[in-house]
Design an enzyme around this catalytic site. Structure first.
Site, PDB file in Angstrom:
ATOM      1  N   ASP A 286       0.789  -1.183   0.048  1.00 36.82           N
ATOM      2  CA  ASP A 286      -0.199   0.033  -0.074  1.00 36.82           C
ATOM      3  C   ASP A 286       0.858   1.265   0.073  1.00 36.82           C
ATOM      4  OD1 ASP A 286       0.966  -0.392   2.538  1.00 36.82           O
ATOM      5  OD2 ASP A 286      -1.039  -0.993   3.299  1.00 36.82           O
TER       6      ASP A 286
ATOM      7  N   GLU B 161      -9.917  -2.032   5.411  1.00 44.65           N
ATOM      8  CA  GLU B 161     -10.379  -1.881   6.829  1.00 44.65           C
ATOM      9  C   GLU B 161     -11.859  -2.888   6.762  1.00 44.65           C
ATOM     10  OE1 GLU B 161      -8.985  -0.203   8.759  1.00 44.65           O
ATOM     11  OE2 GLU B 161      -8.011   1.675   7.970  1.00 44.65           O
TER      12      GLU B 161
ATOM     13  N   ASN C 245      -7.608  -3.262  14.252  1.00 40.66           N
ATOM     14  CA  ASN C 245      -9.030  -3.707  14.017  1.00 40.66           C
ATOM     15  C   ASN C 245      -9.003  -4.715  12.946  1.00 40.66           C
ATOM     16  OD1 ASN C 245      -8.150  -2.618  11.656  1.00 40.66           O
ATOM     17  ND2 ASN C 245      -9.702  -0.627  11.729  1.00 40.66           N
TER      18      ASN C 245
ATOM     19  N   HIS D 211      -7.429  -4.976  10.320  1.00 39.08           N
ATOM     20  CA  HIS D 211      -7.000  -4.750   8.733  1.00 39.08           C
ATOM     21  C   HIS D 211      -5.778  -5.478   8.271  1.00 39.08           C
ATOM     22  CE1 HIS D 211      -4.821  -0.823  10.212  1.00 39.08           C
ATOM     23  NE2 HIS D 211      -3.927  -1.412   9.583  1.00 39.08           N
TER      24      HIS D 211
HETATM   25  C1  F6R Z   1       1.602  -1.683   6.282  1.00 38.53           C
HETATM   26  C2  F6R Z   1       0.294  -2.195   6.312  1.00 38.53           C
HETATM   27  C3  F6R Z   1      -0.682  -2.350   7.505  1.00 38.53           C
HETATM   28  C4  F6R Z   1       0.145  -2.555   8.767  1.00 38.53           C
HETATM   29  C5  F6R Z   1      -0.874  -2.678   9.969  1.00 38.53           C
HETATM   30  C6  F6R Z   1       0.087  -2.892  11.181  1.00 38.53           C
HETATM   31  O1  F6R Z   1       2.038  -1.693   4.964  1.00 38.53           O
HETATM   32  O2  F6R Z   1      -0.402  -2.330   5.381  1.00 38.53           O
HETATM   33  O3  F6R Z   1      -1.677  -3.158   7.463  1.00 38.53           O
HETATM   34  O4  F6R Z   1       0.717  -4.015   8.675  1.00 38.53           O
HETATM   35  O5  F6R Z   1      -1.225  -1.426  10.238  1.00 38.53           O
HETATM   36  O6  F6R Z   1       0.992  -1.681  11.574  1.00 38.53           O
HETATM   37  P1  F6R Z   1       2.320  -2.145  12.713  1.00 38.53           P
HETATM   38  O7  F6R Z   1       3.366  -2.881  11.921  1.00 38.53           O
HETATM   39  O8  F6R Z   1       2.727  -0.495  12.512  1.00 38.53           O
HETATM   40  O9  F6R Z   1       1.684  -2.223  13.975  1.00 38.53           O
END
Ligand code: F6R
Length: 238
Positions: free
Chosen positions: A67, A143, A136, A138
């Site tokens: 992303d 989401e 959550n 994701h």
């Molecule tokens: C990052 C992404 C997100 C993260 C998720 C966890 O490219 O797509 O889905 O993997 O938000 O984030 P952290 O690792 O910062 O807890």
């Protein structure tokens, strides 16, 4: 879905690294799906270490990131382009022409999503996709409520995600409201998925993943329907 419990963040990162290097040894042209955020930083340090001691070359590797925020330039330290160069690409021998990250500044974002999806297909599909877990549920920026059939698309970020990610920005208002993300179906097409989960703050999400049902309200739950998923979770998360 195989749950592998590890002691701590370092062991999780080292194990993830060794799973990926094993795959790279077997593939002539490995295709890696990468994530940003705090979770994979240790994995990227392991890659750099293995490269520095001469154990691995990334010259034949193609990568696709999950992303990117909409509207940030590649030079913006909060963009995922910047993150990837800073944390990994500038420290290894990867060919930057084989690196793919959605362009969140494309004039036509819808076309950018279609092109990204096509490039993944043309690469022969991702051999291993690395994922972190959102609080959550994701995955990528998909989401709760995102269709399991979604392909690469533009998303409006949930306020909880903007808040969680605001730790990297000086103010919450600076966190973009939109992003481009691989869709859930795109992620599910990877041949293998490595979900990394570390820290106590992820324990509720991990419990829901393991014990809950498969539902679009909790995007990561779809991973239970993938034939080859390894969840590497540390003691704090478990
Ligand atoms: C990052 C992404 C997100 C993260 C998720 C966890 O490219 O797509 O889905 O993997 O938000 O984030 P952290 O690792 O910062 O807890």
């Amino acid at each position: 879905m195989e749950l592998v419990k590890v002691k701590d963040y370092n062991e999780m990162s080292a194990k993830a690294c060794s799973i990926i290097l094993d795959m790279m040894e077997q593939e002539k042209n490995p295709v890696l799906g990468l994530a940003t955020g705090s979770t994979p930083e240790g994995l990227y340090q392991q890659f750099i270490h293995q490269y520095n001691i001469g154990n691995v070359s990334f010259s034949n590797v193609t990568t696709f990131n999950l992303d990117e925020y909409v509207g940030l330039s590649e030079q913006d330290p909060n963009s995922y382009h910047y993150y990837m160069k800073d944390k990994l690409f500038h420290h290894i021998d990867i060919n930057l022409e084989q690196v793919n990250i959605p362009n969140g500044r494309a004039r036509d974002l819808e076309q950018e999503c279609l092109d990204y999806e096509r490039k993944i297909k043309e690469s022969g599909h991702i051999d291993i996709q690395v994922l972190g877990l959102g609080l959550n549920g994701h995955i990528g920026f998909n989401e709760p409520g995102t269709a399991f059939s979604s392909k690469t698309h533009v998303v409006k970020l949930a306020e909880s995600t903007r808040k969680a990610n605001s730790r990297f920005f000086s103010k919450l208002e600076q966190v973009p409201r939109e992003a481009i993300t691989m869709g859930i179906e795109t992620i599910m097409q990877a041949k293998k998925i490595l979900l990394l989960v570390s820290g106590e703050k992820k324990s509720n999400a991990l419990t829901r993943l393991i014990e809950g049902e498969v539902s679009e309200d909790f995007p990561a739950s779809i991973l239970k329907h993938h034939p080859n998923v390894v969840v590497l979770a540390d003691t704090a998360a478990c």
